[in-house]
Design a protein around this motif. Structure first.
Motif, PDB file in Angstrom:
ATOM      1  N   ASP A 104      71.993  20.735  42.135  1.00 52.00           N
ATOM      2  CA  ASP A 104      71.640  19.637  44.107  1.00 52.00           C
ATOM      3  C   ASP A 104      70.694  20.414  43.758  1.00 52.00           C
ATOM      4  O   ASP A 104      70.012  21.111  45.291  1.00 52.00           O
ATOM      5  N   VAL A 105      69.691  21.804  43.616  1.00 51.78           N
ATOM      6  CA  VAL A 105      68.350  22.719  43.084  1.00 51.78           C
ATOM      7  C   VAL A 105      67.345  22.010  42.381  1.00 51.78           C
ATOM      8  O   VAL A 105      67.963  22.529  41.365  1.00 51.78           O
ATOM      9  N   SER A 143      77.642  27.626  50.418  1.00 50.40           N
ATOM     10  CA  SER A 143      78.648  28.806  50.160  1.00 50.40           C
ATOM     11  C   SER A 143      79.155  29.701  49.252  1.00 50.40           C
ATOM     12  O   SER A 143      79.729  29.987  48.621  1.00 50.40           O
ATOM     13  N   GLU A 144      79.349  28.407  47.917  1.00 51.25           N
ATOM     14  CA  GLU A 144      80.200  28.349  46.424  1.00 51.25           C
ATOM     15  C   GLU A 144      78.898  27.609  45.648  1.00 51.25           C
ATOM     16  O   GLU A 144      80.274  26.220  45.527  1.00 51.25           O
ATOM     17  N   PRO A 145      77.934  28.140  45.927  1.00 48.45           N
ATOM     18  CA  PRO A 145      76.761  27.609  44.225  1.00 48.45           C
ATOM     19  C   PRO A 145      77.898  27.094  43.220  1.00 48.45           C
ATOM     20  O   PRO A 145      78.502  27.855  42.507  1.00 48.45           O
ATOM     21  N   LYS A 163      72.200  33.905  45.907  1.00 43.31           N
ATOM     22  CA  LYS A 163      73.247  33.932  46.818  1.00 43.31           C
ATOM     23  C   LYS A 163      73.483  32.874  47.662  1.00 43.31           C
ATOM     24  O   LYS A 163      72.351  32.053  47.867  1.00 43.31           O
ATOM     25  N   PRO A 164      74.743  33.479  47.914  1.00 43.43           N
ATOM     26  CA  PRO A 164      75.507  31.879  48.752  1.00 43.43           C
ATOM     27  C   PRO A 164      74.795  31.950  50.510  1.00 43.43           C
ATOM     28  O   PRO A 164      74.547  32.933  50.735  1.00 43.43           O
TER      29      PRO A 164
END
Length: 208
Positions: A32-33, A120-122, A139-140
């Motif tokens: 989703d990035v 928070s948890e990619p 980094k989350p």
């Protein structure tokens, strides 16, 4: 002093999203990035033309990503100094050691959808790391965006989207060097820039 910029030829761009996908792989982006994506000009939906059928339909694409502005509003509002502009070449970056994920940069930036706050948890599409080992770690709870492939630039290379565009629709280089490829094409072609009325001074150009 160098001032990097990018130009996209809208007459050649086919909206294939190879730039987005190659970037995603090279930077091992989480699910989703996306650092950039092709958008259909004037249409709410991707690959839907604008105009009147049957003789007045057009479909033009442009790529939406960070504009690496001369006066980046994200840098001005960032409370921790995580968003910054490199003095040596004008590239706008985010230091994820300082970023607190407050979204101030999202609120200040006039260009929608060019930043993503990591969860928070990619999660990732594969269970092992891929891409360029030089790329920044994810980094989350930090913000991410296009970096102009700064890890490649620092090694004397060009952004990957420039090299892998199948339509050869992208240009990159030093805007302050009149002999650079991008400076020459901007002298020869008409172009648009996004939201110049906002005073950010974008350094991405869309050739007409």
């Amino acid at each position: 002093m160098t001032k990097y910029g990018m130009a996209i030829d809208t007459n050649r761009c086919t909206g294939c999203n190879m730039c987005s996908m190659s970037c995603r792989v090279d930077h091992n982006l989480p699910n989703d990035v996306l650092y950039s994506k092709a958008v259909t000009d004037g249409s709410e939906y991707f690959r839907v033309p604008t105009g009147t059928y049957p003789n007045d339909l057009t479909m033009t694409f442009y790529t939406m990503a960070c504009q690496h502005c001369d006066n980046p509003s994200c840098v001005e509002v960032c409370p921790t100094g995580a968003a910054y502009k490199r003095e040596e070449d004008g590239i706008v970056l985010i230091d994820n050691e300082k970023c607190i994920g407050c979204k101030s940069c999202v609120a200040a930036c006039p260009y929608e959808g060019v930043r993503t706050l990591l969860s928070s948890e990619p999660t990732y599409p594969l269970d092992f790391q891929i891409g360029d080992y030089r790329a920044q770690e994810h980094k989350p709870n930090t913000m991410e965006k296009c970096t102009f492939c700064v890890e490649r630039i620092d090694s004397g290379e060009r952004p990957l989207c420039i090299d892998l565009c199948p339509a050869v629709a992208r240009y990159f280089g030093d805007l302050d060097d009149p002999e650079s490829e991008i400076s020459k094409v901007l002298q020869q072609r008409e172009y648009d820039q996004l939201l110049t009325d906002q005073g950010t001074g974008p350094n991405v150009y869309f050739l007409r």
